[in-house]
Motif scaffolding. Structure first.
Motif, mmCIF file in Angstrom:
data_model
loop_
_atom_site.group_PDB
_atom_site.id
_atom_site.type_symbol
_atom_site.label_atom_id
_atom_site.label_comp_id
_atom_site.label_asym_id
_atom_site.label_seq_id
_atom_site.Cartn_x
_atom_site.Cartn_y
_atom_site.Cartn_z
ATOM 1 N N TRP A 58 -25.638 -14.134 26.993
ATOM 2 C CA TRP A 58 -24.598 -13.577 27.869
ATOM 3 C C TRP A 58 -23.412 -14.519 27.973
ATOM 4 C CZ3 TRP A 58 -23.535 -8.917 28.941
ATOM 5 C CH2 TRP A 58 -24.547 -7.964 28.939
ATOM 6 N N SER A 59 -23.683 -15.794 28.076
ATOM 7 C CA SER A 59 -22.599 -16.769 28.150
ATOM 8 C C SER A 59 -21.774 -16.745 26.869
ATOM 9 C CB SER A 59 -23.191 -18.158 28.391
ATOM 10 O OG SER A 59 -22.172 -19.113 28.453
ATOM 11 N N GLN A 60 -22.447 -16.687 25.744
ATOM 12 C CA GLN A 60 -21.769 -16.649 24.448
ATOM 13 C C GLN A 60 -20.955 -15.364 24.298
ATOM 14 O OE1 GLN A 60 -24.469 -17.040 21.147
ATOM 15 N NE2 GLN A 60 -22.872 -16.622 19.639
ATOM 16 N N LEU A 61 -21.545 -14.238 24.653
ATOM 17 C CA LEU A 61 -20.855 -12.958 24.545
ATOM 18 C C LEU A 61 -19.613 -12.930 25.434
ATOM 19 C CD1 LEU A 61 -20.860 -10.118 23.315
ATOM 20 C CD2 LEU A 61 -22.364 -9.408 25.182
ATOM 21 N N LYS A 62 -19.767 -13.370 26.660
ATOM 22 C CA LYS A 62 -18.635 -13.400 27.597
ATOM 23 C C LYS A 62 -17.509 -14.270 27.044
ATOM 24 C CE LYS A 62 -17.213 -14.908 32.165
ATOM 25 N NZ LYS A 62 -17.012 -16.262 32.574
ATOM 26 N N GLN A 63 -17.856 -15.437 26.534
ATOM 27 C CA GLN A 63 -16.848 -16.367 26.032
ATOM 28 C C GLN A 63 -16.099 -15.780 24.832
ATOM 29 O OE1 GLN A 63 -18.461 -20.063 24.574
ATOM 30 N NE2 GLN A 63 -16.543 -21.127 24.895
ATOM 31 N N GLU A 64 -16.820 -15.172 23.906
ATOM 32 C CA GLU A 64 -16.174 -14.627 22.719
ATOM 33 C C GLU A 64 -15.288 -13.429 23.046
ATOM 34 O OE1 GLU A 64 -18.769 -14.118 19.368
ATOM 35 O OE2 GLU A 64 -19.774 -16.014 19.777
ATOM 36 N N ILE A 65 -15.743 -12.559 23.914
ATOM 37 C CA ILE A 65 -14.951 -11.391 24.296
ATOM 38 C C ILE A 65 -13.748 -11.832 25.125
ATOM 39 C CG2 ILE A 65 -14.969 -9.208 25.576
ATOM 40 C CD1 ILE A 65 -16.597 -9.351 22.846
ATOM 41 N N LEU A 116 -25.649 -9.664 16.831
ATOM 42 C CA LEU A 116 -25.906 -11.017 16.352
ATOM 43 C C LEU A 116 -26.615 -11.900 17.375
ATOM 44 C CD1 LEU A 116 -22.386 -11.631 14.756
ATOM 45 C CD2 LEU A 116 -24.444 -10.772 13.615
ATOM 46 N N LEU A 117 -26.767 -11.402 18.595
ATOM 47 C CA LEU A 117 -27.286 -12.234 19.680
ATOM 48 C C LEU A 117 -28.802 -12.135 19.815
ATOM 49 C CD1 LEU A 117 -24.580 -11.515 22.373
ATOM 50 C CD2 LEU A 117 -24.879 -13.610 21.046
#
Length: 145
Positions: A58-65, A116-117
């Motif tokens: 979730w942290s990765q997804l939030k950061q990329e978006i 990818l997550l």
């Protein structure tokens, strides 16, 4: 995996329906806490599918978006809001339509990243997602119901 096929088929239609029902609360979270509504809706939808992402996903997804939206969507949204009183209704509606197109682009990026997550997380996506904004999910249970 069947879940990934379902993402394309029903995810955003279900999220649109949910959003219309809870629009005021969603916009309040966006305006007061800068919550990404697309990711909020995704977290709720994934919980209903019992598809749990790992917390760090979730942290990765939030950061990329967030990175994409800060460059494209958010400046456009700000321009649209600033232009509201200077435009005819039809011109303003055109700006809303473009913003909706940008939202769909954001959703497509989310779907790409989602595939990818790592998943198989143990906690509610909704809970983990709101924690990224230092929000307690128990204050927003009506959204997760």
């Amino acid at each position: 995996m069947t879940y990934l096929n379902q993402f394309d088929i029903s995810l955003w239609q279900a999220c649109d329906t949910f959003y219309l029902k809870h629009q005021t609360q969603c916009l309040q979270l966006q305006d007061e806490h800068e919550v990404n509504i697309n990711l909020l809706l995704l977290s709720i939808w994934l919980d209903k599918q019992t598809y749990r992402l790992q917390d760090q996903a979730w942290s990765q997804l939030k950061q990329e978006i967030q990175h994409w939206e800060e460059r494209v969507l958010l400046p456009y949204r700000k321009l649209r809001k600033l232009s509201k009183n200077s435009l005819a209704d039809s011109e303003y509606q055109q700006m809303l339509d473009v913003e909706l197109m940008l939202e769909r682009k954001s959703q497509a990026l989310i779907l790409h990243k989602l595939r990818l997550l790592p998943h198989e997380g143990t906690r509610s996506n909704f809970e983990v997602f709101l924690e990224l904004y230092q929000l307690d999910s128990s204050n927003y249970l009506e959204l997760a119901a």
